[in-house]
Motif scaffolding. Structure first.
Motif, PDB file in Angstrom:
ATOM      1  N   VAL A 128      23.815  43.248  52.689  1.00 46.67           N
ATOM      2  CA  VAL A 128      22.623  42.571  52.207  1.00 46.67           C
ATOM      3  C   VAL A 128      22.072  41.743  53.343  1.00 46.67           C
ATOM      4  O   VAL A 128      22.728  41.507  54.340  1.00 46.67           O
ATOM      5  N   GLY A 129      20.856  41.319  53.195  1.00 47.66           N
ATOM      6  CA  GLY A 129      20.271  40.520  54.241  1.00 47.66           C
ATOM      7  C   GLY A 129      18.818  40.335  53.927  1.00 47.66           C
ATOM      8  O   GLY A 129      18.324  40.824  52.923  1.00 47.66           O
ATOM      9  N   SER A 130      18.149  39.596  54.776  1.00 46.67           N
ATOM     10  CA  SER A 130      16.743  39.343  54.490  1.00 46.67           C
ATOM     11  C   SER A 130      15.887  40.211  55.394  1.00 46.67           C
ATOM     12  O   SER A 130      16.353  40.801  56.362  1.00 46.67           O
ATOM     13  N   PHE A 131      14.629  40.255  55.052  1.00 44.79           N
ATOM     14  CA  PHE A 131      13.664  41.099  55.746  1.00 44.79           C
ATOM     15  C   PHE A 131      13.585  40.785  57.232  1.00 44.79           C
ATOM     16  O   PHE A 131      13.625  39.631  57.650  1.00 44.79           O
ATOM     17  N   THR A 132      13.477  41.826  58.024  1.00 45.99           N
ATOM     18  CA  THR A 132      13.184  41.633  59.439  1.00 45.99           C
ATOM     19  C   THR A 132      12.429  42.841  59.974  1.00 45.99           C
ATOM     20  O   THR A 132      12.528  43.931  59.439  1.00 45.99           O
ATOM     21  N   TYR A 133      11.659  42.610  61.027  1.00 41.98           N
ATOM     22  CA  TYR A 133      10.993  43.722  61.722  1.00 41.98           C
ATOM     23  C   TYR A 133      11.917  44.338  62.768  1.00 41.98           C
ATOM     24  O   TYR A 133      11.628  45.378  63.322  1.00 41.98           O
ATOM     25  N   GLU A 134      13.032  43.645  63.044  1.00 37.13           N
ATOM     26  CA  GLU A 134      13.896  44.118  64.111  1.00 37.13           C
ATOM     27  C   GLU A 134      14.584  45.426  63.752  1.00 37.13           C
ATOM     28  O   GLU A 134      15.020  45.618  62.626  1.00 37.13           O
ATOM     29  N   ILE A 135      14.686  46.293  64.722  1.00 29.10           N
ATOM     30  CA  ILE A 135      15.358  47.570  64.509  1.00 29.10           C
ATOM     31  C   ILE A 135      16.676  47.531  65.268  1.00 29.10           C
ATOM     32  O   ILE A 135      16.698  47.369  66.484  1.00 29.10           O
ATOM     33  N   ASP A 136      17.751  47.637  64.518  1.00 27.97           N
ATOM     34  CA  ASP A 136      19.091  47.510  65.080  1.00 27.97           C
ATOM     35  C   ASP A 136      19.759  48.887  65.022  1.00 27.97           C
ATOM     36  O   ASP A 136      19.210  49.827  64.476  1.00 27.97           O
ATOM     37  N   ASN A 137      20.973  48.996  65.545  1.00 25.72           N
ATOM     38  CA  ASN A 137      21.726  50.248  65.395  1.00 25.72           C
ATOM     39  C   ASN A 137      22.238  50.355  63.967  1.00 25.72           C
ATOM     40  O   ASN A 137      22.525  49.337  63.373  1.00 25.72           O
ATOM     41  N   PRO A 138      22.342  51.538  63.379  1.00 23.70           N
ATOM     42  CA  PRO A 138      21.980  52.848  63.933  1.00 23.70           C
ATOM     43  C   PRO A 138      20.466  53.061  63.945  1.00 23.70           C
ATOM     44  O   PRO A 138      19.772  52.592  63.071  1.00 23.70           O
ATOM     45  N   ARG A 139      20.017  53.750  64.977  1.00 25.64           N
ATOM     46  CA  ARG A 139      18.578  53.981  65.094  1.00 25.64           C
ATOM     47  C   ARG A 139      18.305  55.246  65.888  1.00 25.64           C
ATOM     48  O   ARG A 139      19.216  55.802  66.517  1.00 25.64           O
ATOM     49  N   GLN A 140      17.062  55.673  65.822  1.00 27.79           N
ATOM     50  CA  GLN A 140      16.637  56.867  66.554  1.00 27.79           C
ATOM     51  C   GLN A 140      15.454  56.513  67.444  1.00 27.79           C
ATOM     52  O   GLN A 140      14.660  55.663  67.098  1.00 27.79           O
TER      53      GLN A 140
END
Lengths: 214, 782
Positions: free
Chosen positions: B355-367
């Motif tokens: 769970v967590g709050s909204f963010t624009y950050e893109i963390d791993n895992p990612r493409q």
């Protein structure tokens, strides 16, 4: 008339192809190098033993058992030297004496590297994100496991000082019989580690057969 | 708010709009029609089809339409041997409208006729012997900001395979990925299409027109067109001198997405025939919200651009198009599990632990996905003989994926990364009518190379060449059209061997060759002036994908140990379909029945064995071939109930069966219905168009699924409701479009069977959308 238009066309087409060649030139040079598919790319990253970015491979779980009252220690291993698939893993049998306590240490290795990479160090560094869980199964279920470490044993960690389970005590009572011993290493990424529950990201899940000498 | 209350509001508005119709003001539309050389063109038919007003141009190319009501109207210019121009005209009281139109000889680039003769496919009654759905610019504008997959989702027979909000793959009549061909600007899109989480690399702002051809089309398009073809066309370059463009802005509440696009185009006055366009777009979103949870790490950051240059002369048209697509995509963290126990535990619990709050950050895992496409198309006219179209395409696809937490170096460098370079060329000669015959012959070739960078291993490197030759002819007499064609394809592929310490990266390569003959036979018959029936029998094929030949490893999202088979043969389908079309004064519709027999259908099935790893035992799945049958029907009906109320209905029904194993195919879309009502509000003055739309989507639970493949049974069915308000306002003589909508109006919790995250988390909840589209300068030609 016709010739004239062909000239315009060929100039335009040539211009497009030149710009295309330029656009793709970078990709050609840097990315699709004709060096062959298996030749490793060189990276200036010295502490990186395995292929850059490659998913971490754990080949080996070793548990060293030492009778608490003294005596020779010995090590059992789960080894899968070529990783998932390919050759089947080799799993040792745990042999124990009934009515004895054992001080145990777990060790995690990547033996595709030489010298083998000791992943135990990384588990210690990220102690707040890891925990071993031990289960005694079948006739061996009377045996119990007690954690013998805390996150704080491995330096300053941001966790709530829960156990890690790299060190533990295995108590084998007189009534314990042959059975199984299951070892799970949970990785806690964002899900909170509460010291009791496993995560949904299991790094290790192996079962050893146990032979109990009466 | 309940459904009934909303329906009441809509009905009230509808009734009021019936009682108070708009006051009609009228004006004049006049102008001049010129040919490609700038000379007057007499006897051109100029029509406002919706109003049934028409006129002819005179000796000097002039025309005049009187008493045209104020507002926005479709206008058409038709002349034998010339391309019909369909555009829009905005009529205002303040000043009479004066247009200057230049017509071009027919069969220009981008107008390549699909399957049948010299017809335009746009919803035409006798356009094709297969089901073809067309999304013109006006409908694409309504869906801007969404991915291409989402844009197509509401079409009958189309559904999407999703991996979170940013990744959606179109599924045509139950098949996707390697079985659906995507054509972008005339070039077959070549990415890592085999992956279920690899969406088409297309800027959703770039197309001006999307055509979806359902069913096998192997003769026309070669290998891969088994389940259908999605043709994406950028806007046509302008022919009128001057400059124009469009700005689009879209906002979405659910993932706080902002999207925008800018397009500029023009034709040069001095260098007659030279025309250009540049376009760029941005899409940025943070974490999406399911009704109860934040879907952590599901944002994306996409930046795309394209440019085009064209030149038209008497005999030759050339157009060069370059586009770049680049995106970062976050993959929901909770979907990264370690073993089968983890997956079972997640499914049992139902809710994510992360769970967590909204963010624009893109963390791993990612493409990270980049795709460059260059397309050069030339059309050479041979008077009295026909047209030769030459196409060249070059593409470079680079895909990188980061794992959740490879501990050393993994955060900085991708877990796997590879580049796919493709060159392709086609030459198609379209001959003029020869008696009742009309058709084309063509050759095509391709070279493709896949290179892995020094990262983890997924599929081996390869080099492939392919070539094909085809002929496609149609014969028309009276109300009947018959079409037939043949094609031969050859493919050569070398898979490079690879060594390593890990079993998953050891490849014993080899040379593979495939050849195939395909054919098509179609019939179109016009039953009545507003009804036609079409039938088509066609074959298509595809070589096995590299993943199907060489997979060897655990698939993370599904906890399966997947093993490829080097001995796999080509897969082919024999597709039969029957389509009924209706195009009347008050509506249009289509109903299509289809039946596809597959030979050597490749699927991943459990091998009743386990692979023991240090993370536990995984069930072994192998790629196997067997015969399969996919059949069903789909269709739509749009009908004008009153001049102010339209209704639309559509349905899709698919059943897939592995006939050898006698069990259903995995991951077939479930049955769905869509019903909607649109109200046209009174217009007048500056208000050119205004409307309210309400739509319900009713998706059944998939009850036909194979036993023993999946860890969880298909999720329950669900109903979603969407509301849409839009208006078009004349600002400085330009139609500015404003849109406001709410999707999943009631914030319904649901999991779709074709969501790859359905084990882990709900689909996104309510989404409030806002869109603004501002054209400027010379209007765009549709």
């Amino acid at each position: 008339m016709f010739r004239h238009h062909w000239n315009v066309l060929s100039i335009l087409t040539a211009a497009v192809f030149v710009s295309a060649a330029l656009t793709f030139a970078c990709a050609d040079d840097d990315d699709v190098s004709p060096t062959g598919p298996t030749e490793p790319e060189e990276h200036e990253d010295d502490d990186d033993h395995h292929g850059p970015g490659e998913e971490e491979l754990i080949t080996t779980l070793a548990i060293t058992l030492t009778p608490s009252g003294g005596g020779p220690s010995y090590t059992v291993r789960f080894r899968d030297l070529d990783g998932e698939g390919g050759n089947a893993p080799v799993v040792d049998r745990i042999e124990l004496d009934a009515g004895t306590d054992y001080d145990c240490m777990a060790q995690v290795l990547n033996e595709t590297e030489s010298p083998p990479e000791d992943i135990t160090e990384e588990v210690k560094e990220e102690a707040e994100a890891h925990q071993f869980f031990y289960q005694t199964l079948g006739g061996f279920s009377p045996a119990t496991v007690t954690y013998a470490d805390k996150e704080s044993d491995y330096g300053t960690n941001s966790g709530a000082d829960h156990p890690v389970g790299l060190a533990f005590t295995l108590s084998v009572p007189e009534n314990a019989q042959n059975g199984q011993f299951r070892v799970i290493l949970s990785h806690f990424d964002e899900a909170p580690k509460d010291g009791v529950n496993q995560s949904d990201e299991t790094d290790i899940d192996v079962i050893f057969g146990v032979f109990v000498r009466p | 708010m309940s459904v009934t209350r909303i329906l009441c509001v809509i009905l009230a508005i509808a009734v009021s709009s019936l009682v108070f119709p708009a006051v009609v003001h009228a004006a004049t539309v006049s102008g001049k029609v010129l040919n490609e050389a700038g000379e007057p063109l007499p006897a051109v038919t100029v029509v406002l089809p919706d109003l049934e007003i028409g006129a002819f141009s005179d000796e000097e190319g002039r025309f005049r339409l009187e008493n045209v009501p104020v507002g926005r109207h479709a206008i058409e210019f038709r002349f034998v041997g010339y391309r019909t121009i369909r555009s829009e005209v905005i009529v205002s009281e303040s000043e009479p409208k004066v247009l200057e139109v230049s017509m071009q000889p027919e069969a220009l680039i981008g107008e390549e006729v699909t399957v049948t003769g010299e017809r335009d496919l746009t919803g035409e009654l006798t356009g094709s012997s297969q089901s073809v759905l067309v999304l013109p610019l006006s409908e694409l504008e309504e869906r801007r900001g969404q991915t291409v997959g989402e844009t197509l989702e509401s079409l009958p027979g189309v559904s999407t395979l999703t991996t979170g909000p940013a990744v959606s793959k179109p599924v045509l009549r139950g098949v996707h990925s390697a079985r659906v061909l995507v054509l972008n600007a005339g070039i077959t899109q070549e990415g890592q299409q085999w992956g279920g989480d690899h969406a088409p690399e297309i800027d959703p702002f770039s197309p001006a027109r999307i055509e979806v051809l359902k069913g096998a089309a192997g003769v026309q398009y070669g290998a891969g067109a088994i389940g259908g073809v999605i043709r994406i066309e950028p806007p046509e370059l302008p022919t009128r001198p001057g400059m124009g463009g469009r700005i689009n802005t879209n906002l979405f509440s659910n993932n706080r997405q902002g999207a925008g696009s800018l397009l500029l185009q023009g034709a040069l006055r001095r260098l007659g025939g030279l025309k250009w366009r540049v376009q760029g777009s941005l899409r940025r979103a943070g974490d999406a919200h399911a009704p109860v949870h934040v879907i952590r790490n599901s944002g994306f950051d996409e930046r795309d651009y394209s440019m085009a240059l064209g030149y038209t002369s008497d005999r030759v048209d050339t157009e060069a198009y370059f586009s770049h697509f680049g995106t970062w995509i976050g993959i929901f963290k909770g979907a990264h599990i370690g073993n089968t126990t983890d997956l079972r535990r997640t499914i049992e619990r139902g809710d994510p632990t992360i769970v967590g709050s909204f963010t624009y950050e893109i963390d791993n895992p990612r493409q990270r996905v980049d795709h460059d496409l260059l397309s050069v198309r030339s059309l050479i006219r041979f008077e009295g003989k026909g047209n030769l179209e030459l196409r060249y395409g070059q593409q470079y696809n680079r895909r990188e994926e980061w794992d959740s937490h490879a501990r050393s170096g993994g955060v900085a460098r991708p877990g796997f990364s590879q580049g796919l370079q493709t060159h392709s060329g086609d030459a198609i000669f379209q001959h003029r009518n020869f008696g009742n015959w009309y058709g084309k012959v063509g050759v095509s070739g391709m070279r493709q190379e896949n290179r892995r960078f020094s990262t983890g291993f997924l599929i081996p490197d390869f080099l492939a060449y392919s070539a094909g030759v085809f002929a496609l002819e149609s014969w028309t007499k009276g109300k009947t059209t018959v079409e037939t064609g043949l094609r031969y394809d050859y493919r050569w592929m070398e898979i490079y061997s690879n060594t390593g310490r890990r079993a998953t990266e050891i490849v014993d390569g080899g040379i593979f060759t495939y050849r195939n003959m395909t054919g098509v036979l179609g019939l179109i018959y016009e039953l009545t002036p507003d009804m036609a029936v079409a039938a088509n029998i066609g074959r298509a094929w595809r070589p096995p994908g590299v993943n199907e030949l060489y997979s060897h490893g655990v698939h993370h999202g599904t906890a399966q140990f997947e093993i490829g088979d080097k001995e796999l043969d080509t897969e082919s389908s024999l597709n039969t379909d029957l389509t009924l079309r209706y195009q009347g004064d008050r509506g249009r519709g289509e109903l299509g029945f289809f039946r596809s027999h597959y030979s050597n259908y490749i699927s991943l099935l459990p091998a009743d064995d386990l692979v023991l790893t240090i993370r536990g035992a995984f069930p072994k799945f192998t790629y196997v071939q067997s015969d399969a049958l996919i059949q069903g029907f789909d269709g739509y009906l749009e009908y004008e109930l009153t001049p102010y109320i339209d209704t639309h209905l559509s349905t899709s029904f698919v059943r897939g069966r592995n006939t050898a194993e006698s069990q259903p195919l995995y991951q077939m879309p479930s049955t769905r219905f869509i019903a909607g009502l649109s109200l046209h509000l009174p217009t007048g003055g500056r208000l050119l168009d205004a409307g309210i739309g309400f739509e319900g989507r009713f998706v059944m639970r998939q009850s036909n699924f194979p036993e023993g493949i999946d860890y969880a049974d298909p999720p329950a069915g669900y109903n979603l409701f969407d509301l849409d308000l839009h208006a078009e306002i004349a600002v400085a003589d330009q139609p500015v479009r404003v849109q406001f909508g709410v999707r999943n109006l009631f914030n319904q919790r649901y999991r779709d069977y074709l969501s790859r995250f359905r084990y882990f988390i709900d689909n996104p909840g309510r989404n409030v959308t806002f869109g603004l589209s501002i054209p400027f300068g010379q209007p765009m030609e549709e």
